[in-house]
Structure formats: C-alpha cells, structure tokens
Design a protein around this motif. Structure first.
Motif, mmCIF file in Angstrom:
data_model
loop_
_atom_site.group_PDB
_atom_site.id
_atom_site.type_symbol
_atom_site.label_atom_id
_atom_site.label_comp_id
_atom_site.label_asym_id
_atom_site.label_seq_id
_atom_site.Cartn_x
_atom_site.Cartn_y
_atom_site.Cartn_z
ATOM 1 N N SER A 296 0.846 -1.200 0.000
ATOM 2 C CA SER A 296 0.000 0.000 0.000
ATOM 3 C C SER A 296 0.877 1.244 0.000
ATOM 4 O O SER A 296 1.803 1.359 0.802
ATOM 5 N N ILE B 69 0.092 8.284 0.347
ATOM 6 C CA ILE B 69 -0.505 9.210 -0.616
ATOM 7 C C ILE B 69 -0.487 10.641 -0.086
ATOM 8 O O ILE B 69 -0.316 10.883 1.110
ATOM 9 N N CYS C 196 -3.961 2.608 0.840
ATOM 10 C CA CYS C 196 -2.812 3.432 1.206
ATOM 11 C C CYS C 196 -2.392 3.061 2.630
ATOM 12 O O CYS C 196 -3.181 2.506 3.388
ATOM 13 N N THR D 90 -5.841 12.130 -5.315
ATOM 14 C CA THR D 90 -5.740 10.712 -4.960
ATOM 15 C C THR D 90 -7.091 10.008 -4.917
ATOM 16 O O THR D 90 -7.166 8.843 -4.497
#
Length: 358
Positions: free
Chosen positions: A40, A43, A73, A98
């Motif tokens: 992951s 971000i 994430c 994002t």
C-alpha cells in the motif's frame, strides 16, 4: 514543502515521508502488517484546519485508523472533534488528486447488487421501500419533482416511479458516466456532476430531495446543504441519511475500528445535534430524525478489530464480512430495528428537514 490554501483546505503537493505524522505528535501506531505485505502506498494529503460545520479552529483528537477495508494506502488517518460544536472530521484527508486511489475499481458501491446474494437484495429492497415510505409520509402535498443525490444505479428513482411519479420529473446525480448514461436512456434526468457544480436544476423547483450516505463524503457539507436548500420549493423536503457517531457501536469501537469511519472515504461525521445545526444554519427546518439500521457498521467494526487487532485473527474476521455472512447481517439488522423501535440511537440516522414556506 510547497502548499497553498483553498478556503479552509491547505493543499500539500508533495508525498509525505513515512515519519511525516510522527512530528505532529499523534501517531502512535504503524500500519498493520497486511498493508506492508500488499505494498500500500503513502498518498498526498490536505489539511483542514477549520470545522466544516461552524468554522471553529479548535479541535481535539477523536480517532486514528487506516483504510481497513481496501488497504489502498498506508497513511494513518486522524479524525478530530471540534471543541465548539462537536463535529468530527478527517484532518488531514486525502488530496483530491488521490481520489482514484482511495475509490478503487472494486469499490463496493460500483458493484453493490452483484456482490450480495438474492436474499440480501430482497431484504435491501424491503428496507428501502420502508425508508422511502417514511419520507413520503412527511410531505405535506403532492410530489411534483424528485431528486436523489448519489443515486447509484437508480434504486430510489425506480421506487418513486413505481409510486406514480413520471420519469421526466425524476432526477438523479451520480459521478459515474456509465450509470448516468444508462439512467438517461431509461428516461430519467441523470446528471454527472457534483452538487456544488450543478447548474441544470432550477431554483425552488424540487419537492423532495434524498441524499443517502453521501454528505459524509463531501469536502464542504455546508455548501452542499446551501445548494440543495436553493433547489427546494417552499415546503419542500430534504431527507438526509448519514452515519451517527453518537451510537453504541461507535462508542465501543470508536478509537480506531468503527465501521462507520470508512477510512479514508468519510470526511465528515455527525451526531443528531451537529447534523441538525448544519441544516438549520442553512435555512432548513429539521422536523424529524429517524434511526436506521447500521448493520454493516457493526459487522465491519468487529471484522476490523479481529483482522487488524492484536493478535490478528484473519480467518475468524471473515465471518463478519457483510458481503459473506447473510445470517449475521440479518441478526444485526434485527438488533438495530428493535433498538430503534425502543427509541435508542443507532449508527445510521435519517434527518428530514423542510424549507420554510414562503
């Protein structure tokens, strides 16, 4: 780091480092092992220093957690509570750049009906009909024009049509080109836009607007409510459903694992009091609050606690996946139905507010 302010949001345009949150003094946990295993990413984020409801600038930490459902994430996410009004919001939150990451292609809302079995679909239809009947009964006159915000595949549009409203008087807003195209082909007025950017709907033209589990996803809920209020005809109703953080399961699992957080896609979380204030401060008169079933919040809370708590119990957690365990889903639905009937606050609330007659 270069940043700029857009209203109350500070846009951060560099990727934060792994220890970026350590310097804020509130991070006390690393990402669960699964997040590292699946790679992951970290971000970009935006900070939201002021309360989206009252614009106060004093807050305290409410909860810290991760994207337990999709692991899109590895960022730790913090919910804060406004000292002045009690509203809870995500700060920092994902940067708008994002959104394609935190709403992946497998996101449940894009495939909801295909992910649950036929029994669950029928049960959901029954609950939806009851909810819509409650809303319609609160109207004081005939419904001439109706809008559902976040209409998905059009469940409530079809229910209103089945009640006799013609398709040309039924509107839907949804952020999906394919869904909008399909609904338009069926004769509905479907729009692909955000409420804040919508100019196709005439002022004071709608008798009923519904918004089911959408307001918690928007960046500025006050602006959204103001726009909806301008669309309502005098005496028109807004029915607004959203998670309720003043509930039994929210208190039990609220430090991190509560399913209603839906981290990091829920940006604003309300109590009955803060939701009432949000609407009344924008010219709408709240007339009723109805408590709905929060069955999926219960199940996700237990699922997250088992899967990501210490020690992790991944196999056992699968029993509490709402898309796998129809029996448990029914049990939690019944539990919340009984509690709501007894006047208890559940983790999903439906507020009905009216625009004052001229």
């Amino acid at each position: 780091m270069h940043s700029r302010f857009l209203g109350d949001v500070e846009m951060c345009h560099v990727q934060p480092s792994e220890d970026a949150y350590e310097s804020d003094g509130w991070l006390s946990t690393a990402p669960p092992a699964e997040f590292i295993e699946v790679g992951s990413p970290q971000i970009d984020v935006e900070t939201v220093p002021r309360c989206p409801v009252c614009k106060g600038d004093k807050s305290e930490e409410h909860a810290v957690g991760f994207d337990y459902e999709y692991r899109t994430c590895r960022n730790p996410w913090r919910f804060v509570r406004c000292i002045d009004c009690g509203h809870v919001w995500l700060n920092p939150r994902p940067a708008t750049s994002t959104l394609g990451i935190i709403y992946p292609s497998e996101y449940y809302a894009y495939h909801y009906e295909s992910r649950i079995n036929s029994i669950a679909v029928k049960a959901k239809e029954w609950l939806d009909r009851g909810k819509l009947r409650t809303i319609v009964e609160a109207t004081t006159g005939p419904i001439g024009r109706y809008l559902d915000i976040g209409c998905g595949t059009g469940r409530f549009l079809r229910l209103m049509h089945q009640q006799g409203l013609s398709r040309e008087n039924i509107w839907g807003i949804e952020l999906d080109d394919q869904v909008v195209s399909e609904l338009t082909d069926q004769g509905y007025h479907a729009l692909n836009c955000r409420v804040e950017d919508c100019h196709e709907i005439e002022l004071a033209s709608l008798d009923l607007v519904t918004m089911f589990h959408v307001i918690e996803h928007v960046d500025d809920p006050g602006q959204v409510i103001e726009r909806i209020a301008s669309w309502l005809a005098p005496g028109g109703l807004l029915a607004l459903e959203t998670p309720n953080i003043d509930s039994q399961d929210a208190r039990k699992y609220g430090s991190s694992f509560w399913g209603g957080y839906h981290i990091p896609r829920h940006w604003n979380l309300f109590t009955p009091e803060t939701l009432t204030r949000l609407c009344s401060d924008r010219g709408l008169e709240p007339i009723a609050i109805r408590y709905q079933t929060g069955h999926s919040f219960w199940m996700y809370s237990i699922h997250h606690r088992l899967r990501y708590g210490q020690p992790p119990r991944r196999r056992l957690s699968r029993l509490f996946d709402p898309f796998r365990s129809v029996g448990l889903l029914a049990a939690f639905t019944l539990y919340d139905k009984v509690r709501a009937a007894l006047g208890r606050r559940t983790s999903a609330m439906l507020l009905i507010a009216r625009r004052q007659p001229a």
